[in-house]
Design a protein around this motif. Structure first.
Motif: not given
Length: 535
Positions: A185-187, A353-355, A357-358, A388
């Motif tokens: 998770d995260g960046i 994951r946040d990257e 999603k971006q 997503c």
């Protein structure tokens, strides 16, 4: 060991674009193997239809196979200046023929056969990494290569958000995307954060500092050099791969403003508190600099109690034990150690994951194909993409052929895929290199027996035998050579002369008897070779 194919046209007249040409490395399951290469027999059969080979970046798992098997295809190569320079440096002294490379500039578009290819700068742990926008008459496919979102990557351009948004507006039919960090998770933190922390760590160090990292991570090498300079220390390069990488990066201007890097023969002349040794071997490679230093076998470099070793890397899955062995060897010598578990000394070059999603939001793909990861990573990436809101997700494994357009994207065929190995000077299927037999030898040793008979079926000389890798004696203290000798002569004494004229029968009877005798006392089926000659 990345190697992807994009094809256009009917099955009997298809033109191919090859993306990347990588290698992997041997492990204990492949005893004696130097390198692992992709099995390209399918490509060999199609070599007259290959428009070109495009390299996304110069990591070994993306371009390292070129020196060894490119000549089986002889297709034009497209790469950025850094990748081209590093390939030329690798070929020096190995490849007699210069491999032609057509240099490409990120942001420009190139017609390669029926493909229009646009390299797009991304952030990764090496200079000049690129995603590829691949355009055909059927639409736009985006191949990300290795990437992350890092606004301060240390070297090179940050990932170009505007370029990816523009692709999204154009219409991305298929996103073929890196999955290596899809379970996290995260960046990811920035390379700049690591550089700042290395500076603080080196400032506090009282004695020598040895840093090991991927030789290809030029941004990290530069960060170490900047941290050393800020603390009045010299950087000594330990390992040929490290020197080769620094030479190419310096020639292309990536090391401007830094003091000169010193060679390892200078190590012994620099005061203990003024040296930073930049070493190869972050993955525990037994012949690399850090392993040799830990074993106290390096000819020029030693570490002493109170010195500091920084592992500015993370162990690739499968390398944990070999890295752990080095850490333990250093700890026994009372050398201080910092790894990424202790402090911020490493960041990944792959998207969390946040990257991911971006990237989905920027490019708005109709279809997602997760690639570049182990099966677990690919599966989790597929699940995340669906969560997503991506309409179609196609899960693939090595050898799967996917129709992208026209129609519904789906797996329609599979082609031969797998691994070749570089075993000394030979490149072949692992089984053709005797790997299976080597595994057996490593597990249960070997026995070689030589027996000489005359034409009448009589023993003409004492039997000779040699044991390799067996225990010297059984649990009762009986020497293994006596056990083997008894098994051999048990056969020779019991067989009548008429049967001893059949050398094949004698050979198999002795082999079975010796293996059985050893199995009874040791519990392992040793490899046994019997040679029978007639005089």
């Amino acid at each position: 060991m990345n190697l992807g194919l994009y094809g256009i046209g009917p099955a009997d007249d298809r033109t191919w674009l090859v993306v990347d040409f990588g290698i992997s490395f041997g492990d204990p399951s492949l005893p004696g193997v130097d390198l692992v290469l992709p099995d390209i027999r399918y490509l060999e059969a199609e070599r007259n239809r290959i428009a070109g080979i495009v390299i996304t970046h110069a990591h070994e798992d993306h371009f390292g196979a070129l020196p060894y098997i490119w000549d089986r295809l002889r297709a034009p190569i497209y790469a950025t200046p850094f990748t081209a320079g590093l390939l030329a440096a690798k070929l020096t002294g190995y490849h007699e023929e210069k491999i032609p490379v057509r240099q490409i500039v990120p942001g420009e578009r190139y017609d390669i056969g029926p493909f229009n290819v646009e390299p797009i700068p991304v952030s990764h742990s090496i200079p000049e990494p690129n995603a590829l926008a691949i355009r055909t008459e059927f639409g736009l496919t985006l191949h990300t290569g290795d990437w992350k979102i890092d606004p301060t990557p240390g070297i090179g351009l940050p990932l170009q958000e505007d370029a990816f948004r523009a692709l999204g507006r154009e219409g991305v039919k298929t996103l073929v995307c890196d999955s290596t960090n899809a379970i996290r998770d995260g960046i990811s933190p920035s390379e700049k954060d690591v550089g700042e922390n290395l500076r603080k760590i080196i400032q506090k160090a009282k004695h020598r500092v040895a840093v090991t990292t991927f030789a290809s991570n030029v941004a990290r090498i530069k960060a170490v050099a900047e941290a050393a300079a800020a603390n009045g220390r010299d950087v000594v390069l330990i390992g040929r791969a490290m020197r080769r990488m620094v030479d190419v990066a310096t020639e292309l201007g990536y090391m401007e403003g830094l003091p000169p890097f010193l060679d390892q023969d200078a190590y012994g002349y620099i005061p203990r508190e003024k040296v930073v040794a930049l070493c190869t071997g972050s993955q525990g490679e037994s012949r690399a600099a850090m392993a040799r230093i830990a074993r106290q076998e390096h000819p020029d470099v030693t570490l002493n109690a109170g010195d500091l070793a920084i592992f500015s890397s993370r162990a690739i899955p499968g390398n944990e034990k070999s890295v752990g062995d080095i850490l333990n060897a250093l700890a026994l010598q009372k050398i201080d150690i910092i790894t990424d578990k202790d402090d911020l000394v490493h960041v990944t070059g792959h998207p969390r994951r946040d990257e991911l999603k971006q990237m989905y939001e920027w490019t708005q793909p109709d279809t997602l194909i997760p690639v570049h990861g182990e099966p677990y990573h690919l599966r989790e990436h597929a699940k995340f993409g669906r969560a997503c809101g991506i309409k179609r997700v196609v899960s693939v494994l090595n050898g799967d052929m996917v129709r992208l357009q026209p129609g519904k994207p789906e797996v329609i065929d599979d082609v031969p895929s797998g691994r070749w190995v570089k075993d000394g000077h030979i490149i072949a299927d692992p089984e053709l290199c005797g790997i299976r037999e080597r595994r057996k030898l490593a597990f249960a040793g070997s026995i070689t027996v030589a027996v000489t008979l005359n034409k009448q079926g009589e023993v003409a000389a004492d039997a000779l035998f040699d044991l390799k890798g067996l225990p010297e004696m059984d649990n009762g203290g009986k020497p293994m050579v006596e056990i083997v000798d008894k098994a051999i002569y048990g056969v020779l004494d019991s067989l009548p002369k008429t049967k001893k004229r059949d050398t094949g029968l004698v050979r198999e009877a002795i082999r079975r008897s010796v293996r059985s005798a050893v199995l009874q006392v040791w519990g392992k089926k040793t490899h046994c070779t019997v040679l029978v000659s007639v005089v």
